[in-house]
Design a protein around this motif. Sequence first.
Motif, PDB file in Angstrom:
ATOM      1  N   HIS A  10      -6.726  -6.805  -2.741  1.00 32.66           N
ATOM      2  CA  HIS A  10      -6.434  -7.748  -4.041  1.00 32.66           C
ATOM      3  C   HIS A  10      -7.630  -8.271  -4.566  1.00 32.66           C
ATOM      4  O   HIS A  10      -7.840  -8.365  -5.786  1.00 32.66           O
ATOM      5  CB  HIS A  10      -5.325  -8.736  -3.732  1.00 32.66           C
ATOM      6  CG  HIS A  10      -4.825  -9.667  -4.805  1.00 32.66           C
ATOM      7  ND1 HIS A  10      -5.699 -10.659  -5.189  1.00 32.66           N
ATOM      8  CD2 HIS A  10      -3.926  -9.400  -5.668  1.00 32.66           C
ATOM      9  CE1 HIS A  10      -5.217 -11.253  -5.932  1.00 32.66           C
ATOM     10  NE2 HIS A  10      -4.038 -10.591  -6.826  1.00 32.66           N
ATOM     11  N   LEU A  13      -9.889  -5.650  -6.343  1.00 28.58           N
ATOM     12  CA  LEU A  13      -9.556  -5.335  -7.838  1.00 28.58           C
ATOM     13  C   LEU A  13      -9.577  -6.510  -8.600  1.00 28.58           C
ATOM     14  O   LEU A  13      -9.947  -6.160  -9.867  1.00 28.58           O
ATOM     15  CB  LEU A  13      -7.953  -5.132  -7.724  1.00 28.58           C
ATOM     16  CG  LEU A  13      -7.644  -3.703  -6.912  1.00 28.58           C
ATOM     17  CD1 LEU A  13      -5.798  -3.630  -6.542  1.00 28.58           C
ATOM     18  CD2 LEU A  13      -7.931  -2.639  -7.798  1.00 28.58           C
ATOM     19  N   LYS A  67      -5.443   0.553 -15.324  1.00 23.48           N
ATOM     20  CA  LYS A  67      -5.095   1.026 -13.887  1.00 23.48           C
ATOM     21  C   LYS A  67      -5.342  -0.185 -12.664  1.00 23.48           C
ATOM     22  O   LYS A  67      -4.381  -0.207 -11.966  1.00 23.48           O
ATOM     23  CB  LYS A  67      -6.055   2.148 -13.328  1.00 23.48           C
ATOM     24  CG  LYS A  67      -5.805   3.463 -14.053  1.00 23.48           C
ATOM     25  CD  LYS A  67      -6.487   4.506 -13.471  1.00 23.48           C
ATOM     26  CE  LYS A  67      -6.049   5.974 -14.039  1.00 23.48           C
ATOM     27  NZ  LYS A  67      -7.098   7.147 -13.533  1.00 23.48           N
ATOM     28  N   ARG A  70      -2.297  -2.452 -13.177  1.00 30.97           N
ATOM     29  CA  ARG A  70      -1.150  -1.929 -12.752  1.00 30.97           C
ATOM     30  C   ARG A  70      -1.118  -2.000 -11.229  1.00 30.97           C
ATOM     31  O   ARG A  70      -0.086  -2.454 -10.718  1.00 30.97           O
ATOM     32  CB  ARG A  70      -1.035  -0.412 -13.331  1.00 30.97           C
ATOM     33  CG  ARG A  70       0.225   0.351 -13.021  1.00 30.97           C
ATOM     34  CD  ARG A  70       0.506   1.707 -13.450  1.00 30.97           C
ATOM     35  NE  ARG A  70      -0.621   2.282 -13.387  1.00 30.97           N
ATOM     36  CZ  ARG A  70      -1.211   3.501 -14.137  1.00 30.97           C
ATOM     37  NH1 ARG A  70      -0.505   3.615 -15.425  1.00 30.97           N
ATOM     38  NH2 ARG A  70      -2.024   3.859 -13.945  1.00 30.97           N
ATOM     39  N   ALA A  71      -2.258  -1.664 -10.540  1.00 26.33           N
ATOM     40  CA  ALA A  71      -2.382  -1.841  -9.157  1.00 26.33           C
ATOM     41  C   ALA A  71      -2.077  -3.503  -8.847  1.00 26.33           C
ATOM     42  O   ALA A  71      -1.356  -3.656  -7.815  1.00 26.33           O
ATOM     43  CB  ALA A  71      -3.597  -1.313  -8.685  1.00 26.33           C
ATOM     44  N   ASP A  74       1.512  -4.207  -8.911  1.00 23.51           N
ATOM     45  CA  ASP A  74       2.268  -3.555  -7.765  1.00 23.51           C
ATOM     46  C   ASP A  74       2.187  -4.256  -6.468  1.00 23.51           C
ATOM     47  O   ASP A  74       2.925  -4.440  -5.854  1.00 23.51           O
ATOM     48  CB  ASP A  74       1.813  -1.955  -7.494  1.00 23.51           C
ATOM     49  CG  ASP A  74       2.045  -1.041  -8.535  1.00 23.51           C
ATOM     50  OD1 ASP A  74       2.905  -1.301  -9.181  1.00 23.51           O
ATOM     51  OD2 ASP A  74       1.537   0.071  -8.454  1.00 23.51           O
ATOM     52  N   TYR A  80       2.882  -1.833  -3.879  1.00 23.75           N
ATOM     53  CA  TYR A  80       1.354  -1.349  -3.636  1.00 23.75           C
ATOM     54  C   TYR A  80       1.344  -0.637  -2.495  1.00 23.75           C
ATOM     55  O   TYR A  80       1.814  -0.830  -1.391  1.00 23.75           O
ATOM     56  CB  TYR A  80       0.429  -2.290  -3.778  1.00 23.75           C
ATOM     57  CG  TYR A  80      -1.087  -1.886  -3.574  1.00 23.75           C
ATOM     58  CD1 TYR A  80      -1.772  -1.465  -4.792  1.00 23.75           C
ATOM     59  CD2 TYR A  80      -1.800  -1.761  -2.471  1.00 23.75           C
ATOM     60  CE1 TYR A  80      -2.710  -0.908  -4.772  1.00 23.75           C
ATOM     61  CE2 TYR A  80      -2.888  -1.421  -2.433  1.00 23.75           C
ATOM     62  CZ  TYR A  80      -3.630  -0.853  -3.561  1.00 23.75           C
ATOM     63  OH  TYR A  80      -4.789  -0.659  -3.592  1.00 23.75           O
ATOM     64  N   LEU A  95      -6.707   4.199  -0.011  1.00 23.41           N
ATOM     65  CA  LEU A  95      -6.607   2.943  -0.815  1.00 23.41           C
ATOM     66  C   LEU A  95      -7.956   1.937  -0.952  1.00 23.41           C
ATOM     67  O   LEU A  95      -8.303   1.548  -1.967  1.00 23.41           O
ATOM     68  CB  LEU A  95      -5.493   1.961  -0.418  1.00 23.41           C
ATOM     69  CG  LEU A  95      -4.021   2.664  -0.609  1.00 23.41           C
ATOM     70  CD1 LEU A  95      -3.075   1.795  -0.008  1.00 23.41           C
ATOM     71  CD2 LEU A  95      -3.501   2.705  -2.200  1.00 23.41           C
ATOM     72  N   PRO A  99      -8.712   1.758  -4.838  1.00 24.99           N
ATOM     73  CA  PRO A  99      -7.620   0.949  -5.067  1.00 24.99           C
ATOM     74  C   PRO A  99      -6.463   1.190  -6.071  1.00 24.99           C
ATOM     75  O   PRO A  99      -5.639   0.464  -5.945  1.00 24.99           O
ATOM     76  CB  PRO A  99      -8.386  -0.284  -4.863  1.00 24.99           C
ATOM     77  CG  PRO A  99      -9.846  -0.085  -5.231  1.00 24.99           C
ATOM     78  CD  PRO A  99      -9.951   1.290  -5.033  1.00 24.99           C
ATOM     79  N   VAL A 100      -6.776   2.038  -7.099  1.00 26.39           N
ATOM     80  CA  VAL A 100      -6.101   2.249  -8.108  1.00 26.39           C
ATOM     81  C   VAL A 100      -5.169   3.529  -8.006  1.00 26.39           C
ATOM     82  O   VAL A 100      -4.355   3.641  -8.879  1.00 26.39           O
ATOM     83  CB  VAL A 100      -6.798   1.981  -9.410  1.00 26.39           C
ATOM     84  CG1 VAL A 100      -7.409   0.955  -9.712  1.00 26.39           C
ATOM     85  CG2 VAL A 100      -7.805   3.261  -9.581  1.00 26.39           C
ATOM     86  N   ARG A 102      -2.174   6.285  -7.237  1.00 27.54           N
ATOM     87  CA  ARG A 102      -0.759   5.760  -7.142  1.00 27.54           C
ATOM     88  C   ARG A 102       0.048   6.879  -6.237  1.00 27.54           C
ATOM     89  O   ARG A 102       1.148   6.940  -5.921  1.00 27.54           O
ATOM     90  CB  ARG A 102      -0.188   5.889  -8.410  1.00 27.54           C
ATOM     91  CG  ARG A 102      -0.918   4.720  -9.194  1.00 27.54           C
ATOM     92  CD  ARG A 102      -0.045   4.652 -10.487  1.00 27.54           C
ATOM     93  NE  ARG A 102       0.714   3.580 -10.222  1.00 27.54           N
ATOM     94  CZ  ARG A 102       1.766   3.133 -11.314  1.00 27.54           C
ATOM     95  NH1 ARG A 102       1.585   3.827 -12.505  1.00 27.54           N
ATOM     96  NH2 ARG A 102       2.436   2.037 -11.123  1.00 27.54           N
TER      97      ARG A 102
END
Length: 120
Positions: A10, A13, A67, A70-71, A74, A80, A95, A99-100, A102
């Motif tokens: 987190h 990102l 992206k 969106r992550a 999630d 996620y 990940l 990290p993005v 899916r």
Amino acid sequence: MNKRDLKSIHNKLTRWLDELSSNADCNLDGLKGSDEPLADLVDRASSVVERSLSQNLCDRENLLIQKIKRALDDIADGNYGICYNCGENIAIKRLKASPVVRYCIDCKTEMENRKRLVEA
């Protein structure tokens, strides 16, 4: 995935999004170029190529920003790290590396193989 790994991803990102957002001055006004007519054909061609490359970079940055958002969504929703195709957990190594993502590696490989077959 444990809470420490999730918090680390987190944070990564969030930093990535902040960095891209602060550097993202991609807009169509900046890509138009000057209004001065370029007399030299080579200068005109160079200008067109430069604008095209800049637009492509902006498009890629904007896609990456989407992206990342969106992550982060999630993570907030508790979804996620779960493959959107098979529902299995995505490997933590995958990940951490990207990290993005899916999809788990098996589903992504299968999707790419199908794409190659269609394009061939």
